[in-house]
Design a protein around this motif. Structure first.
Motif, short mmCIF file in Angstrom:
data_model
loop_
_atom_site.label_atom_id
_atom_site.label_comp_id
_atom_site.label_asym_id
_atom_site.label_seq_id
_atom_site.Cartn_x
_atom_site.Cartn_y
_atom_site.Cartn_z
N GLY A 79 65.29 -6.19 16.44
CA GLY A 79 66.71 -6.17 15.95
C GLY A 79 66.83 -6.50 14.74
N ARG A 81 67.18 -6.19 10.60
CA ARG A 81 67.82 -4.82 9.91
C ARG A 81 67.30 -5.28 8.40
N GLU A 102 67.17 -1.70 16.57
CA GLU A 102 68.05 -2.05 17.41
C GLU A 102 67.89 -1.59 18.66
N SER A 105 65.18 -3.71 20.15
CA SER A 105 66.11 -4.61 20.73
C SER A 105 66.56 -4.72 22.14
N GLU A 106 67.42 -3.57 22.26
CA GLU A 106 68.19 -3.32 23.50
C GLU A 106 67.09 -3.19 24.36
#
Length: 636
Positions: A79, A81, A102, A105-106
């Motif tokens: 996640g 950035r 992202e 991470s999900e």
């Protein structure tokens, strides 16, 4: 400058002409042009250098940002950035990196949630299996106990065969329960191993002693051989080694009809401080086909119908043996031929017994040395402290112990137990865990803190808690052994003999008449057995005590229910649960058990609903109890 030219006419020189050209200005022009060109080139080089530097900085900063972002993700910071600058290709790459991070991470969060749910489901499964095993063991032990009593009443040959078949089936069912629980623990990675010093000869003899009666019934010679070079004592998990040997010897007895079974232990290798021990279980049974040997140690696999006709099973026993041996760093296998018997073997590296460590080890938990048999002392010389807040349970245990010749001092809570242990000498403490004022764990800590011999008293937990983590908590608190409630007479006397070294006095048991099938909600066989294990004349007093105690508990449950006190509901349901089972009130026992569970879980509506059913269930149990008591009085 050119050379001068003369002007002549008819040979006469009239003059000369000289033409000159000055190149200084031209040279100056060329020099100036060269200087300008060098200046312009220098400026161009400087501009290119500056532009290249600035462009490099921009590119390097973006690439460095991408590199650092990749490192963060690699280190687990999903996640993460990075800053997106501009709208060029590098900016597009940075934006793509952020979308990838992202997404990772999900996905990681989803995987973590799935793992947590799987672990929770596995934990729930383990707790369910542990609880169900306890619930199944209780009636099975009752059945086996009744069958043992029936066997002692002098049955006919046909009746004896039926009794033997019933006992064999019950014992097989208990073994299946144990196998399923062990397999579940292995799957969850929660199978514990303990290290202690043990004698190899005693371990093997205990396995043969347990399997001896079944071998004798079939006329099989059961013996063992230990090579002379094998050390006498080792350090390791003797319980798990015994479990493997029990399974292999049990299978050998099962599949051998005539001949002999020999357990051998030999020294296969030696290194400093450890020995490689080869265990062999050799039988003269039916043997196994070569193509089926590889399938022996596979989960849930049984052999061909020719084998399964003789005995059935889950196919877990040998698979568990293989896992246990592997977890102890060894290997296991089999050599066999049909009709020529089988040899099951396993090899383990066992450390030499550490005598100094054993002497220096504090007397805590299961590390305390058990007593060797003492033939010089009588049961009357043994004083036992019984800490039990339930008066009915205390009365039953006291009568069982006193009938076997032991002296018993009974206290009702942990504080009284500590005071009694400080005031007089005891040989053993039987400690209930769930007591008011001071529970069994706190009382054990108090006894361990006393001066003198009292701090070294063997203390045995008596409780209905059966889950592995609860047992671990009990043992870590300084108790030495564990006895599940409701405990039968044999289990109780065995644990007393184990920790005092003094066997109970021989008693003559009254025969028990055959009874019709038990009602669904009430097991009258429990009351029959209670009379045999205590005193039939004492049954009315015991029943009256239970009636009074259960009435108090029901009133307390109603009060706690009205006040929404879930903790009190769980406490009183727990107390009612064990005493109900001790008198065969199984419907009341199950209802109280369920009430305890939902109250501990914080489910107030369910607790309120179940609490409302306790009173009627008790009334039905009392009716059945009085009817059974009246029947026994008539028979007497």
């Amino acid at each position: 400058m050119s050379r001068p030219t003369s002007i002549r006419v008819a040979g006469n020189a009239f003059g000369r002409v000289e033409v000159g050209l000055d190149t200084a200005d031209l040279r100056n022009l060329v020099d100036n042009a060269r200087q300008w060109m060098l200046g312009v080139a220098g400026v161009e080089v400087l501009l290119v250098a500056v532009f290249g530097y600035l462009l490099g900085r921009i590119l390097t900063r973006q690439l460095t940002s991408l590199q650092n972002g990749a490192r963060e993700v690699a280190e687990g910071n999903l996640g993460h950035r990075i800053a997106v600058r501009g709208s060029d290709e590098l900016a597009d790459t940075a934006a793509s990196f952020n979308r990838m991070s992202e997404a990772l991470s999900e996905q990681s969060e989803a995987l973590r949630d799935s793992l947590n749910r799987a672990e929770a489901a596995n934990e729930a499964k383990s707790r369910f299996l542990a609880m169900m095993s306890h619930e199944i063991r209780t009636p099975i032990n009752g059945v086996l106990g009744i069958l043992s009593l029936l066997r002692d009443t002098g049955p006919t040959a046909d009746q004896a065969a039926l009794i033997r078949t019933g006992r064999d089936s019950g014992e097989a069912l208990l073994q299946i329960i144990n196998d399923v629980l062990d397999f579940s623990k292995m799957e969850a990675g929660k199978l514990d191993f303990e290290t202690s010093n043990f004698e190899l000869r005693g371990l093997i003899e205990s396995v043969l002693e347990i399997n001896g009666p079944r071998a004798a019934e079939k006329g099989i010679d059961l013996n063992y051989e230990i090579d002379a070079p094998v050390p006498e004592r080792f350090s390791g998990d003797q319980g798990r080694i015994r479990q493997v040997l029990m399974n292999l010897v049990g299978n050998a007895v099962k599949f051998t009809e005539t001949g002999r079974i020999t357990v051998r232990a030999s020294l296969a290798g030696r290194e400093r401080g450890a020995s490689l021990i080869a265990f062999d279980v050799v039988d003269t049974g039916i043997g196994i086909a070569e193509e089926e040997i590889d399938r022996l140690f596979t989960d849930f696999t049984t052999l061909s119908p020719s084998h399964s006709n003789q005995a059935s099973g889950t196919g877990l026993g040998l698979a568990i043996c293989k896992k246990l041996v592997a977890m102890m760093g060894g290997d296991i296998g089999c050599h066999s031929r049909p009709g020529a018997g089988s040899t099951f073997w396993f090899h383990l590296v066992l450390a030499d017994a550490d005598e100094q460590a054993e002497l220096a080890r504090p007397l805590v938990g299961s590390n305390r040395a058990r007593c060797a048999p003492d033939t010089q002392r009588r049961p009357a010389d043994v004083r036992i402290l019984l800490a039990e807040d339930n008066p009915t349970n205390a009365m039953i245990a006291t009568r069982m112990l006193e009938n076997s010749g032991y002296r018993v001092v009974t206290v009702a809570d942990g504080r009284e137990a500590v005071t009694a242990a400080k005031a007089m000498p005891f040989d053993l403490v039987l400690m209930d865990i769930g007591m008011p004022e001071m529970d069994g764990l706190e009382a054990t800590a108090g006894i361990r803190a006393l001066d003198g011999a009292a701090s070294d008293l063997p203390i045995v937990a008596m409780t209905a808690h059966v889950l592995a983590e609860e047992r671990q908590q009990i043992m870590e608190a300084g108790l030495d052994d564990y006895l599940a409630k409701p405990a039968g007479r044999d289990d109780l006397l065995n644990v007393v003999t184990r920790w005092t070294g003094v066997a109970p006095a021989v008693t003559v048991e009254a025969p028990v008449a055959a009874k019709p099938a038990d009602p669904p909600a009430f097991d009258d066989g429990v009351l029959h057995r209670l009379g045999v294990e205590t005193d039939p004349a004492l049954l009315p007093e015991l029943v009256a005590s239970f009636i009074d105690h259960s009435a108090e508990r029901c009133q307390a449950i109603e009060t706690a229910r009205a006040g929404g006190d879930l903790a009190a509901l769980a406490e009183h349901a727990h107390a009612l649960k064990s005493s109900a089972a001790a008198f065969g009130a199984m419907a009341l026992h199950r209802l109280a058990q369920e009430l305890e569970a939902v109250a501990k879980a914080g489910d107030e509506p369910a607790a309120d609903s179940l609490g409302a059913q306790i009173g009627p269930a008790r009334a039905a149990a009392i009716t059945d109890l009085r009817a059974t008591l009246a029947t026994l009085a008539v028979e007497a």
